[in-house]
Design an enzyme around this catalytic site. Structure first.
Site, mmCIF file in Angstrom:
data_model
loop_
_atom_site.group_PDB
_atom_site.id
_atom_site.type_symbol
_atom_site.label_atom_id
_atom_site.label_comp_id
_atom_site.label_asym_id
_atom_site.label_seq_id
_atom_site.Cartn_x
_atom_site.Cartn_y
_atom_site.Cartn_z
ATOM 1 N N THR A 38 0.819 -1.109 -0.046
ATOM 2 C CA THR A 38 0.126 0.068 0.126
ATOM 3 C C THR A 38 1.073 1.326 -0.001
ATOM 4 O OG1 THR A 38 -1.750 -1.216 1.267
ATOM 5 C CG2 THR A 38 -2.040 1.140 1.302
ATOM 6 N N PHE A 80 1.169 5.155 0.769
ATOM 7 C CA PHE A 80 0.758 6.047 1.604
ATOM 8 C C PHE A 80 1.415 7.621 1.219
ATOM 9 C CE2 PHE A 80 0.278 2.344 3.983
ATOM 10 C CZ PHE A 80 -1.043 2.443 4.565
HETATM 11 O O1 PRE Z 1 -7.463 -0.344 7.959
HETATM 12 C C1 PRE Z 1 -6.296 -0.153 7.987
HETATM 13 O O2 PRE Z 1 -5.400 -0.875 8.816
HETATM 14 C C2 PRE Z 1 -5.711 0.914 7.036
HETATM 15 O O3 PRE Z 1 -4.697 1.327 7.540
HETATM 16 C C3 PRE Z 1 -6.404 1.320 5.850
HETATM 17 C C4 PRE Z 1 -5.828 0.546 4.557
HETATM 18 C C5 PRE Z 1 -6.264 0.993 3.486
HETATM 19 O O4 PRE Z 1 -7.262 2.050 3.415
HETATM 20 O O5 PRE Z 1 -6.156 0.671 2.411
HETATM 21 C C6 PRE Z 1 -4.330 0.430 4.532
HETATM 22 C C7 PRE Z 1 -3.709 -0.553 4.162
HETATM 23 C C8 PRE Z 1 -4.318 -1.971 3.709
HETATM 24 O O6 PRE Z 1 -4.157 -1.497 2.115
HETATM 25 C C9 PRE Z 1 -5.702 -1.880 4.073
HETATM 26 C C10 PRE Z 1 -6.134 -0.818 4.600
#
Ligand code: PRE
Length: 420
Positions: A295, A297
């Protein structure tokens, strides 16, 4: 003008006043606290004082903003939210040495503007959406080691926490290698005035969590953040879990919810750290559909950073045009001609003008959908080629905003195990 010193720290174990309905302790649901807060000068504020301070700050933030960035998308070119009819000159060139100066100085620089961005994140307050154990919290720690991570109820609240000086940075997921873009955050980037000052890419390693003693056969539903559910869809099916999926606000919040309500028929998709924090057992480890599940950020701040050329930089922009997609090729060629690689392109509905009607007396009315285009490209705004590319983009667009120019995450690739 009196300056309000932001609170130095929060005790996150104290309950926060919330405006949301679900009971989730330890995170910001609104922008004020239930107890009195200590400011740096040691003077305690009552809740009412703090609320009115926030209200004052909030009204200042609102009054400083343009009505809405995407409202200005008609006819007049806009750069960083400021309508302009003059040439785009995002980074003025110092004529004496032919080098770029700073990016769009809108107020006189002070000594603090010139100090380098903190490298270690110590004492930085970083807002994220979710509860402790969420991947966003891990991303905050990767971006700013030793920071104080501040859990927020919603993405919108994380933006506001920075705007109101409750936090110094916000860390927000924008895209995942399996699940795709997190559209909500693209929309919020446009609605708010924060600047992207960095990015982190976090390998995401999901676990299936349940209360101790619960077996897979007992499960009637799996709950998690929608992104996490989509990242594990195939594996859940392979595990024989053809049970209901339910979306909740964040992964760790799902684990917390199961533990708080003693739900023995429900599992959560969340991190191993969430299992530790909420007393859950790991039923299955590494359940993402692909081991290279990452992911991305972005980190947001009230002020942009000064772009540099001594390391790889990325720049993020958003633009629109009255004639919609028809100019897209011309816009993108501005980068192609300068050998600037694009790393991401995303389109979102143009909220203020979602449909463009084209009438033809003979054949009727064509209804085209209108979009805002988000583009990330691999160059720093301190580079002349990037400035020239944007000057050209401006010619083809009616709205253009630079969301930020920031160092690329160049950490070595290790997809097998997440930072969770
Ligand atoms: O729910 C979480 O733990 C988050 O940090 C959010 C979140 C997202 O929004 O994509 C972050 C990383 C992962 O892809 C899954 C969920």
């Amino acid at each position: 003008m009196q300056t309000l010193t932001p609170p130095s720290s929060y005790n996150l174990n104290k309950p926060l006043i919330r405006t949301c309905t679900r009971q989730q302790p330890n995170r910001i649901c609104s922008v004020y606290r239930s107890d009195s807060v200590q400011f740096q000068n040691g003077i305690g504020l009552s809740r009412a004082d703090w609320q009115s301070s926030c209200a004052i700050l909030s009204s200042k933030v609102v009054s400083q903003e343009q009505p809405s960035s995407d409202k200005s998308a008609d006819h007049v070119a806009a750069v960083n939210g400021h309508k302009t009819s003059i040439d785009l000159n995002l980074v003025p060139i110092d004529q004496t040495n032919n080098k770029p100066m700073t990016m769009q100085p809108q107020k006189p620089l002070t000594i603090t503007d010139l100090s380098p961005a903190p490298m270690h994140g110590s004492q930085l307050r970083v807002a994220y959406q979710g509860v402790p154990g969420a991947y966003s919290e891990a991303a905050a720690g990767k971006a700013y080691p030793n920071c104080e991570a501040i859990p927020c109820d919603q993405f919108e609240v994380a933006f506001q926490a920075v705007e109101l000086w409750i936090a110094d940075r916000a860390v927000l997921p924008v895209e995942n290698s399996l699940g795709g873009s997190i559209h909500r955050n693209y929309d919020l980037l446009l609605r708010h005035r924060l600047h992207i000052v960095g990015e982190v890419q976090l390998p995401v390693h999901h676990c299936l969590l349940a209360l101790p003693g619960v077996r897979k056969e007992y499960l009637t539903r799996v709950i998690s953040h929608p992104q996490a559910l989509s990242q594990c869809e195939l594996t859940l099916t392979k595990l024989g879990l053809n049970v209901a999926r339910e979306a909740v606000d964040d992964t760790a919040g799902a684990a917390e919810y199961i533990a708080a309500n003693n739900l023995r028929d429900t599992a959560a998709i969340a991190s191993a750290r969430a299992a530790d924090l909420y007393g859950m057992q790991i039923l299955a480890d590494g359940i993402q559909d692909d081991s290279s599940n990452v992911t991305r950020f972005v980190m947001l701040a009230r002020e942009p950073i000064i772009p540099r050329t001594d390391r790889p930089f990325k720049t993020s922009i958003v633009f629109a045009h009255d004639k919609g997609t028809s100019v897209l090729f011309k816009v993108l060629s501005a980068f192609a001609f300068r050998n600037i690689s694009l790393t991401k392109i995303e389109s979102r509905p143009h909220r203020n003008r979602p449909i463009r009607l084209v009438d033809d007396a003979n054949v009727g009315t064509a209804k085209h959908f209108e979009y805002m285009f988000y583009v990330d490209f691999e160059a720093s705004m301190a580079e002349v080629r990037a400035q020239n590319a944007l000057a050209e983009v401006q010619e083809f667009t009616s709205f253009l905003r630079v969301l930020g120019s920031y160092p690329m995450d160049m950490t070595p690739w290790c997809p097998s195990r997440g930072d969770d």
